[in-house]
Structure formats: structure tokens, C-alpha cells
Design a protein around this motif. Sequence first.
Motif, PDB file in Angstrom:
ATOM      1  N   ALA A  49       2.177   6.436  -7.203  1.00  0.00           N
ATOM      2  CA  ALA A  49       1.159   7.298  -7.800  1.00  0.00           C
ATOM      3  C   ALA A  49       1.558   8.769  -7.695  1.00  0.00           C
ATOM      4  O   ALA A  49       1.383   9.547  -8.650  1.00  0.00           O
ATOM      5  N   GLU A  50       2.112   9.159  -6.556  1.00  0.00           N
ATOM      6  CA  GLU A  50       2.533  10.552  -6.372  1.00  0.00           C
ATOM      7  C   GLU A  50       3.697  10.903  -7.291  1.00  0.00           C
ATOM      8  O   GLU A  50       3.720  11.974  -7.913  1.00  0.00           O
ATOM      9  N   ILE A  51       4.654   9.998  -7.400  1.00  0.00           N
ATOM     10  CA  ILE A  51       5.823  10.251  -8.250  1.00  0.00           C
ATOM     11  C   ILE A  51       5.410  10.333  -9.720  1.00  0.00           C
ATOM     12  O   ILE A  51       5.873  11.211 -10.461  1.00  0.00           O
ATOM     13  N   ILE A  52       4.543   9.426 -10.153  1.00  0.00           N
ATOM     14  CA  ILE A  52       4.084   9.430 -11.545  1.00  0.00           C
ATOM     15  C   ILE A  52       3.340  10.725 -11.856  1.00  0.00           C
ATOM     16  O   ILE A  52       3.534  11.337 -12.917  1.00  0.00           O
ATOM     17  N   ALA A  53       2.484  11.153 -10.946  1.00  0.00           N
ATOM     18  CA  ALA A  53       1.728  12.389 -11.167  1.00  0.00           C
ATOM     19  C   ALA A  53       2.662  13.581 -11.324  1.00  0.00           C
ATOM     20  O   ALA A  53       2.477  14.426 -12.216  1.00  0.00           O
ATOM     21  N   GLU A  54       3.686  13.659 -10.487  1.00  0.00           N
ATOM     22  CA  GLU A  54       4.650  14.757 -10.579  1.00  0.00           C
ATOM     23  C   GLU A  54       5.440  14.677 -11.873  1.00  0.00           C
ATOM     24  O   GLU A  54       5.710  15.695 -12.519  1.00  0.00           O
ATOM     25  N   ASN A  55       5.821  13.463 -12.271  1.00  0.00           N
ATOM     26  CA  ASN A  55       6.594  13.279 -13.491  1.00  0.00           C
ATOM     27  C   ASN A  55       5.782  13.646 -14.725  1.00  0.00           C
ATOM     28  O   ASN A  55       6.291  14.255 -15.676  1.00  0.00           O
ATOM     29  N   GLU A  56       4.504  13.283 -14.732  1.00  0.00           N
ATOM     30  CA  GLU A  56       3.632  13.599 -15.859  1.00  0.00           C
ATOM     31  C   GLU A  56       3.406  15.098 -15.992  1.00  0.00           C
ATOM     32  O   GLU A  56       3.273  15.627 -17.096  1.00  0.00           O
ATOM     33  N   VAL A  61      10.619   4.539  -6.301  1.00  0.00           N
ATOM     34  CA  VAL A  61       9.803   4.661  -5.097  1.00  0.00           C
ATOM     35  C   VAL A  61      10.689   4.879  -3.880  1.00  0.00           C
ATOM     36  O   VAL A  61      10.407   5.714  -3.016  1.00  0.00           O
ATOM     37  N   PHE A  62      11.782   4.137  -3.817  1.00  0.00           N
ATOM     38  CA  PHE A  62      12.665   4.164  -2.652  1.00  0.00           C
ATOM     39  C   PHE A  62      13.391   5.500  -2.531  1.00  0.00           C
ATOM     40  O   PHE A  62      13.505   6.054  -1.429  1.00  0.00           O
ATOM     41  N   CYS A  63      13.890   6.023  -3.653  1.00  0.00           N
ATOM     42  CA  CYS A  63      14.705   7.242  -3.609  1.00  0.00           C
ATOM     43  C   CYS A  63      14.642   7.952  -4.958  1.00  0.00           C
ATOM     44  O   CYS A  63      15.512   7.758  -5.813  1.00  0.00           O
ATOM     45  N   ALA A  75       0.832  -1.200   0.000  1.00  0.00           N
ATOM     46  CA  ALA A  75       0.000   0.000   0.000  1.00  0.00           C
ATOM     47  C   ALA A  75       0.869   1.253   0.000  1.00  0.00           C
ATOM     48  O   ALA A  75       0.571   2.236  -0.697  1.00  0.00           O
ATOM     49  N   TRP A  76       1.957   1.224   0.769  1.00  0.00           N
ATOM     50  CA  TRP A  76       2.875   2.373   0.815  1.00  0.00           C
ATOM     51  C   TRP A  76       3.526   2.590  -0.545  1.00  0.00           C
ATOM     52  O   TRP A  76       3.609   3.723  -1.032  1.00  0.00           O
ATOM     53  N   ILE A  77       3.984   1.518  -1.173  1.00  0.00           N
ATOM     54  CA  ILE A  77       4.634   1.621  -2.472  1.00  0.00           C
ATOM     55  C   ILE A  77       3.668   2.173  -3.518  1.00  0.00           C
ATOM     56  O   ILE A  77       4.022   3.072  -4.295  1.00  0.00           O
ATOM     57  N   VAL A  78       2.457   1.643  -3.551  1.00  0.00           N
ATOM     58  CA  VAL A  78       1.472   2.091  -4.533  1.00  0.00           C
ATOM     59  C   VAL A  78       1.189   3.579  -4.372  1.00  0.00           C
ATOM     60  O   VAL A  78       1.099   4.325  -5.368  1.00  0.00           O
TER      61      VAL A  78
END
Length: 270
Positions: A102-109, A239-241, A95-98
Motif C-alpha cells: 500500500a505504501e509503495i503504490i501510494a508513492e508510485n501513484e 515489496v521485498f526491494c 499483513a506486513w506485505i499488504v
Amino acid sequence: MTALLEDPAGKPLGFALPAGEVVTDMAEAPWFWLSATAPEAGLVERLRAAHRRTGLWPVLLGDDPLCVAADLHPDLSGHLSGPTDGVVTATDLDAWIVAEWAEIIAENEANDYWEPEERVSALAPAGASWPGLALAGAQIAEPLAVADAIVAHVLENEWLGEPRLALVPSRAGSEALLRLGWRPSEVSDIAPFAAMVQGWEDRFGARVVALKPSTLYMSVAAPPATAEHALHVAAEHLVFCPDAVFQCSESFLDHAESLVGQAHWGFWWD
């Protein structure tokens, strides 16, 4: 640790340690042993080989070694009371990874710096969706031997400034992160990060070899051998860094390509 307090000259290790001290927590309980000077690679190798017998995991600490740990937790008792402290269940970790993905992908997009074909969603195994954890790698060498080689490389190339050696009562490097109380900048809870490291220990023969306040170095005995596998592993690294991907590499693809056959992973948090 008690035996080290009683006889730092040789027992229970079977050989003498260099000058050092047992660092205690706020309750004056033994926390970890810290060398007074930079260790030799051969000493770290002997201590790693003795880990199963002693329960002491050797970790190189760089920069100000006590800042790596002591300033980061006001109360360490929770991290020293037993081996189950900080355990994250597989469900909690997923759940933490997902959520992080999602947050990283949104920022990248949303970042206009990246062309559509350069964005993570165009390169990752499942596009913008979390692909799940990568399959285990094929071991190319014995994990402790790789760890010893990376320690020698780190020391020879002076990656840590003036390193010192910590001996941490831990079953593995992932637990040592918790017991040291290590927490890089902008990370509020190290438990899911330690759980990811534990997964890498199991799937990629990874071993924690060195720490700075916001840097982690690991040896890797079963790295990805193909570009496809490396992209999947790179998703876990993101996700990790995220800084290790976007600041230490030119791009997500560049980071993935650097992982193929690579015997060490480095992570740095800004």
C-alpha cells in the motif's frame, strides 16, 4: 561447528577446508566459519552437496565480509539459540506485505515521473490492490545444480570483489540470513524478508548464494515462464526491494520482463 573447531582439516565434512577461521559471537559461541581467501566454485559445490549431512549452508560474502554480518547486530544470541528464531507466521507476513504494498503504490501513484499507463497500478495483476503471493514456478533444473552454476558465474565475473566463503549452521539460506544477522541498509527487521526468501525457496527453487552488505544474490530453479506470471512475481520483488525494481530496472514492466526464465535474482538496497 564444534567439529570444525576440533578438526578443521576434514571432519565432519569428509574433505579438507582451505585456510579459514571460526568466527564467534559476543558470547564467544561459534557463529560461522569464514575462509581466508576467495573459494573455488568446486569447493562451494561440494559443501552445498554436503549440507544435509553437515547442516552448514555455504554463502559467498563480498566486499568486507564481516561488515555483511558482524556490525549489524550488537547481540547475536537471539539468532543463534534455535531454529525457530525470527519465524514470521503466514498471517504476520501477509499483513506486513499488504502494508508495504500500500505504501509503495501510494508513492508510485503520486510520482509524476510515471505516466498513468506506466504505473504499477496499471500493470500489476490486481491493479493497486495486493494480488496475493504468486503461484509456484515449474522447475527447469535441480535447485542445487542451478545454485552451483550461479556461484560459478558470480565468481567468474567478479561480482563480489574479493569474496570469501561463509559456512553458516542453517537449514537453508533463508535461515542463514537470520543467523548471520545480515540486514541491508534502511531495513530495521530482517525477519519478514527472510520469510519471503523462505517462500521463494519453496515456490521457485530459489537458493541464497551470495551477500554483500546491502546486496543479495539468489539462484532460481523454477522461474516464471510467462509474462503474466512474471508480473505477479515482480509484485513480490517490489515489496521485498523497491530499489531492485525502480533503480536496477527501467520500470516495473521492464523488471517483470527480465524475470521470465531468469535463473538468478539480484536485490540491491540503496
